[in-house]
Design a protein around this motif. Structure first.
Motif, PDB file in Angstrom:
ATOM      1  N   ASP A 122       0.826  -1.209   0.000  1.00 51.25           N
ATOM      2  CA  ASP A 122       0.000   0.000   0.000  1.00 51.25           C
ATOM      3  C   ASP A 122       0.860   1.259   0.000  1.00 51.25           C
ATOM      4  OD1 ASP A 122      -2.343  -1.377  -0.078  1.00 51.25           O
ATOM      5  OD2 ASP A 122      -2.762  -1.215   2.078  1.00 51.25           O
ATOM      6  N   ASP A 123       1.877   1.260   0.868  1.00 55.69           N
ATOM      7  CA  ASP A 123       2.771   2.426   0.925  1.00 55.69           C
ATOM      8  C   ASP A 123       3.529   2.579  -0.398  1.00 55.69           C
ATOM      9  OD1 ASP A 123       1.985   3.084   3.448  1.00 55.69           O
ATOM     10  OD2 ASP A 123       3.667   2.075   4.451  1.00 55.69           O
ATOM     11  N   ALA A 124       3.896   1.450  -0.984  1.00 55.66           N
ATOM     12  CA  ALA A 124       4.637   1.488  -2.249  1.00 55.66           C
ATOM     13  C   ALA A 124       3.785   2.153  -3.329  1.00 55.66           C
ATOM     14  CB  ALA A 124       5.039   0.080  -2.671  1.00 55.66           C
ATOM     15  N   ASP A 125       2.493   1.844  -3.317  1.00 55.78           N
ATOM     16  CA  ASP A 125       1.594   2.441  -4.317  1.00 55.78           C
ATOM     17  C   ASP A 125       1.430   3.936  -4.112  1.00 55.78           C
ATOM     18  OD1 ASP A 125       1.094   0.244  -5.847  1.00 55.78           O
ATOM     19  OD2 ASP A 125      -0.677  -0.395  -4.708  1.00 55.78           O
ATOM     20  N   ARG A 126       1.696   4.395  -2.903  1.00 58.93           N
ATOM     21  CA  ARG A 126       1.489   5.815  -2.594  1.00 58.93           C
ATOM     22  C   ARG A 126       2.730   6.679  -2.811  1.00 58.93           C
ATOM     23  NH1 ARG A 126      -2.469   4.030   1.396  1.00 58.93           N
ATOM     24  NH2 ARG A 126      -0.840   3.604   2.915  1.00 58.93           N
ATOM     25  N   VAL A 127       3.828   6.071  -3.241  1.00 51.16           N
ATOM     26  CA  VAL A 127       5.038   6.879  -3.483  1.00 51.16           C
ATOM     27  C   VAL A 127       4.747   7.842  -4.635  1.00 51.16           C
ATOM     28  CG1 VAL A 127       7.463   6.835  -4.167  1.00 51.16           C
ATOM     29  CG2 VAL A 127       6.561   5.032  -2.683  1.00 51.16           C
ATOM     30  N   LEU A 162      13.526   7.054  -1.049  1.00 52.84           N
ATOM     31  CA  LEU A 162      13.148   6.547  -2.369  1.00 52.84           C
ATOM     32  C   LEU A 162      12.490   7.640  -3.203  1.00 52.84           C
ATOM     33  CD1 LEU A 162      12.678   4.036  -4.271  1.00 52.84           C
ATOM     34  CD2 LEU A 162      10.443   3.816  -3.161  1.00 52.84           C
ATOM     35  N   LEU A 163      12.896   7.718  -4.463  1.00 49.91           N
ATOM     36  CA  LEU A 163      12.232   8.590  -5.443  1.00 49.91           C
ATOM     37  C   LEU A 163      11.671   7.713  -6.548  1.00 49.91           C
ATOM     38  CD1 LEU A 163      14.589  11.612  -6.275  1.00 49.91           C
ATOM     39  CD2 LEU A 163      12.417  11.698  -5.037  1.00 49.91           C
ATOM     40  N   ASN A 164      10.476   8.033  -6.983  1.00 49.46           N
ATOM     41  CA  ASN A 164       9.871   7.277  -8.077  1.00 49.46           C
ATOM     42  C   ASN A 164       9.923   8.128  -9.348  1.00 49.46           C
ATOM     43  OD1 ASN A 164       8.225   6.031  -9.909  1.00 49.46           O
ATOM     44  ND2 ASN A 164       6.577   5.602  -8.451  1.00 49.46           N
ATOM     45  N   ALA A 165      10.785   7.716 -10.277  1.00 50.45           N
ATOM     46  CA  ALA A 165      10.950   8.470 -11.528  1.00 50.45           C
ATOM     47  C   ALA A 165      10.345   7.720 -12.694  1.00 50.45           C
ATOM     48  CB  ALA A 165      12.426   8.749 -11.771  1.00 50.45           C
ATOM     49  N   MET A 166       9.272   6.968 -12.438  1.00 49.48           N
ATOM     50  CA  MET A 166       8.709   6.121 -13.496  1.00 49.48           C
ATOM     51  C   MET A 166       8.140   6.925 -14.650  1.00 49.48           C
ATOM     52  SD  MET A 166       5.042   4.809 -12.088  1.00 49.48           S
ATOM     53  CE  MET A 166       4.056   5.066 -13.555  1.00 49.48           C
ATOM     54  N   ALA A 167       7.858   8.223 -14.426  1.00 53.35           N
ATOM     55  CA  ALA A 167       7.288   9.038 -15.512  1.00 53.35           C
ATOM     56  C   ALA A 167       8.199   9.049 -16.726  1.00 53.35           C
ATOM     57  CB  ALA A 167       7.021  10.463 -15.025  1.00 53.35           C
ATOM     58  N   ILE A 168       9.481   8.826 -16.473  1.00 51.75           N
ATOM     59  CA  ILE A 168      10.470   8.850 -17.552  1.00 51.75           C
ATOM     60  C   ILE A 168      10.248   7.677 -18.511  1.00 51.75           C
ATOM     61  CG2 ILE A 168      12.297   7.443 -16.470  1.00 51.75           C
ATOM     62  CD1 ILE A 168      13.091  10.793 -17.945  1.00 51.75           C
ATOM     63  N   THR A 169       9.560   6.642 -18.039  1.00 53.26           N
ATOM     64  CA  THR A 169       9.399   5.445 -18.882  1.00 53.26           C
ATOM     65  C   THR A 169       8.001   5.341 -19.482  1.00 53.26           C
ATOM     66  OG1 THR A 169       8.634   4.065 -17.058  1.00 53.26           O
ATOM     67  CG2 THR A 169      10.999   4.147 -17.442  1.00 53.26           C
ATOM     68  N   GLN A 170       7.126   6.274 -19.109  1.00 54.50           N
ATOM     69  CA  GLN A 170       5.755   6.136 -19.589  1.00 54.50           C
ATOM     70  C   GLN A 170       5.629   6.463 -21.076  1.00 54.50           C
ATOM     71  OE1 GLN A 170       3.848   8.556 -16.674  1.00 54.50           O
ATOM     72  NE2 GLN A 170       3.149   6.779 -15.506  1.00 54.50           N
ATOM     73  N   ALA A 171       4.571   5.979 -21.671  1.00 55.35           N
ATOM     74  CA  ALA A 171       4.345   6.156 -23.104  1.00 55.35           C
ATOM     75  C   ALA A 171       4.437   7.638 -23.464  1.00 55.35           C
ATOM     76  CB  ALA A 171       2.972   5.621 -23.476  1.00 55.35           C
ATOM     77  N   GLY A 172       5.122   7.917 -24.532  1.00 51.83           N
ATOM     78  CA  GLY A 172       5.225   9.297 -25.002  1.00 51.83           C
ATOM     79  C   GLY A 172       6.354  10.057 -24.345  1.00 51.83           C
TER      80      GLY A 172
END
Lengths: 103, 169
Positions: free
Chosen positions: A51-56, A91-101
Motif C-alpha cells: 500500500d505504501d509502495a503504491d502511494r510513493v 526513495l524517489l519514483n521516476a517512473m514518468a520517464i518510462t511512460q508512453a510518449g
C-alpha cells in the motif's frame, strides 16, 4: 556519487539495488534510491508495504529531465517527492520517464 | 547545466543509486540526467540471454562519459557460472565488480514478498559488501590495473577518433 544499475529483466537488478543501498545506509551515508520502473518493486525491496509502495509520489517528468530553473532545490525535491523507507534509504519514483510518449 | 538529479542532488545524498529498469538506452533518449552515473554496474545471470544487449550498453556508457563500468555476476550456483562471468567480462572488456551466489533465501523472499531479515541471505550480503568495497576502491582509483586500463581506454578513444578523421579525409 551516483551508481547506475543496468541489466536485462529478471537478472536481479532490483534486489541487488536494494542490498547495495542498505550497505551504504548502514555505513551512515545518506542514500537516495531512484526507481525508473512502473512496478513499485524497489519500494517493496526497501521494506515498504504494498500500500505504501503504491502511494510513493511520481516525480514529474519535467523535474527528471529539467533543471527546475531554480524554482525548486534538491532539498525541496526530496521533501516533496522523497519517501523514507524502513531501510533508512530515501526513495524517489521516476517512473514518468518510462511512460508512453516520454521518449 | 545544473540539473536537479545531477550534481545538485549530491548536496542531499551521499550515494544516489538509480535502478535503471528502463534501460540505459531509454534513459539517455529521454534526455534526463538519470542516464549519467559515476559507476555503472551491469548485472548478469549465468545465461547468454542476460548479456544480449551488453555490448550496446557498454558502448552507450562510454558515449555518455560514464567513467567506471563493471559487470556483476548474479545467481551463481557452480564453478562453471563463475567461469562464465569471467569469460563474458573478458569478452566485453569490463572488469567484474563481484559475483553474487544463488541464494534460496532471496528466492524465498521474492516468492513470499517478505523482505529478508538481516540474518538471512548471508552469502549474498557478504558478496554485496565486497562489491561496495570494490566500488570504493574504483572511485579512489585503487583497483589493480585500473590506472593502466583507464589510460589504455583513453588511448583507444584517441586512436579511434584519429582513424575516423583519416578515413574521412
Amino acid at each position: 556519487m551516483k551508481i547506475g544499475i543496468v541489466g536485462k529483466g529478471g537478472v536481479g537488478k532490483t534486489t541487488t539495488s536494494a542490498l547495495l543501498c542498505q550497505v551504504y545506509a548502514r555505513r551512515g551515508q545518506r542514500v537516495l534510491a531512484v526507481d525508473t520502473d512502473s512496478n513499485p518493486n524497489l519500494a517493496l525491496s526497501l521494506g515498504l508495504s504494498p500500500d505504501d509502495a503504491d502511494r510513493v509520489p511520481v516525480l514529474p517528468r519535467s523535474l527528471v529531465v529539467g533543471t527546475g530553473n531554480g524554482a525548486i532545490t534538491p532539498a525541496d525535491l526530496l521533501r516533496d517527492y522523497g519517501v523514507a523507507t524502513p531501510s533508512s534509504v530515501t526513495l524517489l519514483n521516476a517512473m514518468a520517464i518510462t511512460q508512453a510518449g516520454a521518449g | 547545466m545544473r540539473s536537479l538529479l545531477g550534481a545538485a542532488i549530491e548536496e542531499e545524498a551521499d550515494v544516489t543509486l538509480v535502478d535503471m529498469e528502463a534501460g540505459l538506452e531509454h534513459l539517455s533518449r529521454s534526455g534526463g540526467t538519470l542516464a549519467y552515473a559515476d559507476v555503472l554496474l551491469m548485472i548478469m545471470e549465468p545465461s547468454r540471454k542476460s548479456i544480449l544487449t551488453a555490448g550496446r550498453t557498454i558502448a552507450l556508457a562510454h558515449e555518455l562519459g560514464i567513467p567506471l563500468v563493471y559487470g556483476v555476476g548474479n545467481k551463481a550456483r557452480m564453478p562453471e557460472d563463475k567461469e562464465f562471468f569471467e569469460s563474458v567480462a573478458a569478452e566485453y572488456n569490463v572488469p567484474l565488480a563481484g559475483i553474487i551466489p544463488h541464494d534460496p533465501d532471496v528466492i524465498e523472499a521474492d516468492r513470499s514478498g517478505e523482505n529478508m531479515s538481516l540474518e538471512q541471505g548471508l552469502p549474498v550480503r557478504q558478496a554485496v559488501d565486497a562489491i561496495v568495497a570494490f566500488v570504493d576502491k574504483a572511485i579512489a582509483g585503487e583497483n589493480p590495473g585500473q590506472a593502466e586500463r583507464e589510460a589504455l581506454l583513453k588511448e583507444r578513444e584517441r586512436v579511434d577518433k584519429r582513424l575516423a578523421e583519416l578515413s574521412a579525409e
